[in-house]
Design an enzyme around this catalytic site. Structure first.
Site, PDB file in Angstrom:
ATOM      1  N   HIS A   1     -19.628  23.102 -29.942  1.00 26.85           N
ATOM      2  CA  HIS A   1     -20.119  24.181 -29.091  1.00 26.85           C
ATOM      3  C   HIS A   1     -21.641  24.272 -29.114  1.00 26.85           C
ATOM      4  O   HIS A   1     -22.241  24.762 -28.149  1.00 26.85           O
ATOM      5  CB  HIS A   1     -19.515  25.513 -29.541  1.00 26.85           C
ATOM      6  CG  HIS A   1     -19.771  26.637 -28.584  1.00 26.85           C
ATOM      7  ND1 HIS A   1     -19.193  26.703 -27.335  1.00 26.85           N
ATOM      8  CD2 HIS A   1     -20.567  27.735 -28.696  1.00 26.85           C
ATOM      9  CE1 HIS A   1     -19.605  27.795 -26.717  1.00 26.85           C
ATOM     10  NE2 HIS A   1     -20.438  28.442 -27.509  1.00 26.85           N
TER      11      HIS A   1
ATOM     12  N   LYS B   1     -23.135  34.844 -16.301  1.00 28.88           N
ATOM     13  CA  LYS B   1     -22.128  35.739 -16.860  1.00 28.88           C
ATOM     14  C   LYS B   1     -22.710  36.577 -17.981  1.00 28.88           C
ATOM     15  O   LYS B   1     -23.753  36.252 -18.553  1.00 28.88           O
ATOM     16  CB  LYS B   1     -20.928  34.949 -17.400  1.00 28.88           C
ATOM     17  CG  LYS B   1     -21.170  34.348 -18.784  1.00 28.88           C
ATOM     18  CD  LYS B   1     -19.895  33.862 -19.442  1.00 28.88           C
ATOM     19  CE  LYS B   1     -20.204  33.433 -20.881  1.00 28.88           C
ATOM     20  NZ  LYS B   1     -19.055  32.849 -21.567  1.00 28.88           N
TER      21      LYS B   1
ATOM     22  N   THR C   1     -13.731  33.294 -19.616  1.00 25.75           N
ATOM     23  CA  THR C   1     -14.899  32.727 -18.943  1.00 25.75           C
ATOM     24  C   THR C   1     -14.492  32.009 -17.661  1.00 25.75           C
ATOM     25  O   THR C   1     -15.140  32.152 -16.617  1.00 25.75           O
ATOM     26  CB  THR C   1     -15.635  31.767 -19.886  1.00 25.75           C
ATOM     27  OG1 THR C   1     -16.169  32.502 -20.989  1.00 25.75           O
ATOM     28  CG2 THR C   1     -16.782  31.056 -19.173  1.00 25.75           C
TER      29      THR C   1
END
Length: 311
Positions: free
Chosen positions: A128, A190, A224
């Protein structure tokens, strides 16, 4: 001296596939479980060998992480020449910084613990955060599954499509996909409200009248992806969405969330077990050849640049 693959219980199928691709032997390994849940791994006949412990740390993360640590210690105490942790999915990678006072930096703690348990090297797939390498005292090989997924995507992605990053953090990843597919890029902005809730607003890039290929490094609860698809549709994208992600955790309400979206195909890899193909929507692409290639290059002291995350 030989190359031996040690399989934890987290993903024995992947370990077998890696060993088969390498034409290497799976080391004899048994993980005993006491009635209270305590684990006691035993690894046999690894003295003098280069050992690769295949154990992703997906759910249940704590149990799989502890098992990995004990396997590494067992290999060290069994006389292995070197021990490499092959962690196709690296749990705690999202905890790479403090969001507020009093929080732990989980990825740093896990990295230090792996080194203490006896790992000489760490191999991960699409972590990540690329900051993981800087947190580890040992060498880290960060492989990418993008070429694997692009090969599958190319078979059915129209040339009118647009590659979409569902948030700013995935923008570089989207550019990597787009460059290989020869497609334009768009980015959704977002804001995360909680572990499961996400609010998406604007889109940077042209998506109206185009099918979208939404890419990310992982799908956890699906929040998401859900927020990104809703915004894409609101901005005129076609109700013909493809999603590609390396790690298909698909926990909690993920299946229900994705089921209601106009997703034509979901591409994931087998870095984690359990994401079975459910035709015609889900396609699972194997990273076993990628991991076997990386282990073979390490064994032969060859560079891994062509297999690694860049940027």
């Amino acid at each position: 001296m030989s190359t031996r693959i040690v399989s934890g219980t987290a993903h024995h199928t992947l370990a077998e596939a890696v060993a088969s691709a390498l034409d290497a032997e799976l080391a004899a390994c048994e993980v005993e479980r006491f009635p209270d849940g305590e684990l006691r791994p035993v690894v046999e006949r690894v003295r003098g060998d280069d050992v690769y412990v295949v154990q992703p740390t997906g759910p249940p993360v704590g149990e799989h992480l502890v098992e990995l640590l004990l396997l590494l210690d067992a290999c060290r105490r069994g006389g292995a020449r070197t021990s490499t942790a092959v962690v196709s999915y690296f749990g705690y990678a999202r905890q790479d910084r403090r969001g507020r006072a009093g929080e732990a930096v989980g990825s740093r703690v896990v990295a230090d613990t792996l080194a203490s348990a006896g790992a000489d090297r760490l191999v991960v797939v699409d972590p990540h955060t690329v900051a993981l390498e800087a947190m580890c005292a040992m060498p880290v090989e960060m492989l990418t599954s993008v070429p694997v997924l692009v090969e599958a995507l190319a078979e059915e992605t129209p040339d009118t499509a647009v590659v979409v990053a569902p948030d700013l953090g995935a923008a570089k990843l989207a550019e990597h996909y787009a460059g290989r597919l020869g497609l334009p890029v768009a980015v959704v902005r977002k804001r995360r409200l909680s572990g499961e809730a996400v609010r998406a607003g604007e889109v940077a890039g042209e998506v109206a009248g185009r099918p979208a290929v939404v890419v990310d490094d992982m799908i956890s609860t699906g929040g998401t992806i859900e927020a990104a698809v809703d915004v894409l549709l609101a901005h005129g994208a076609l109700a013909d969405v493809t999603v590609a992600a390396t790690h298909g955790l698909l926990v909690g309400t993920a299946h229900d969330r994705l089921e209601r979206l106009p997703i034509r195909r979901l591409f994931v890899t087998d870095t984690l077990p359990g994401c079975r193909e459910r035709a015609p929507r889900v396609r699972v692409c194997s990273v076993a050849p990628l991991l076997a290639d990386a282990i073979g290059r390490l064994r032969d002291d060859e560079p891994l640049d062509a297999l690694m995350v860049h940027g």
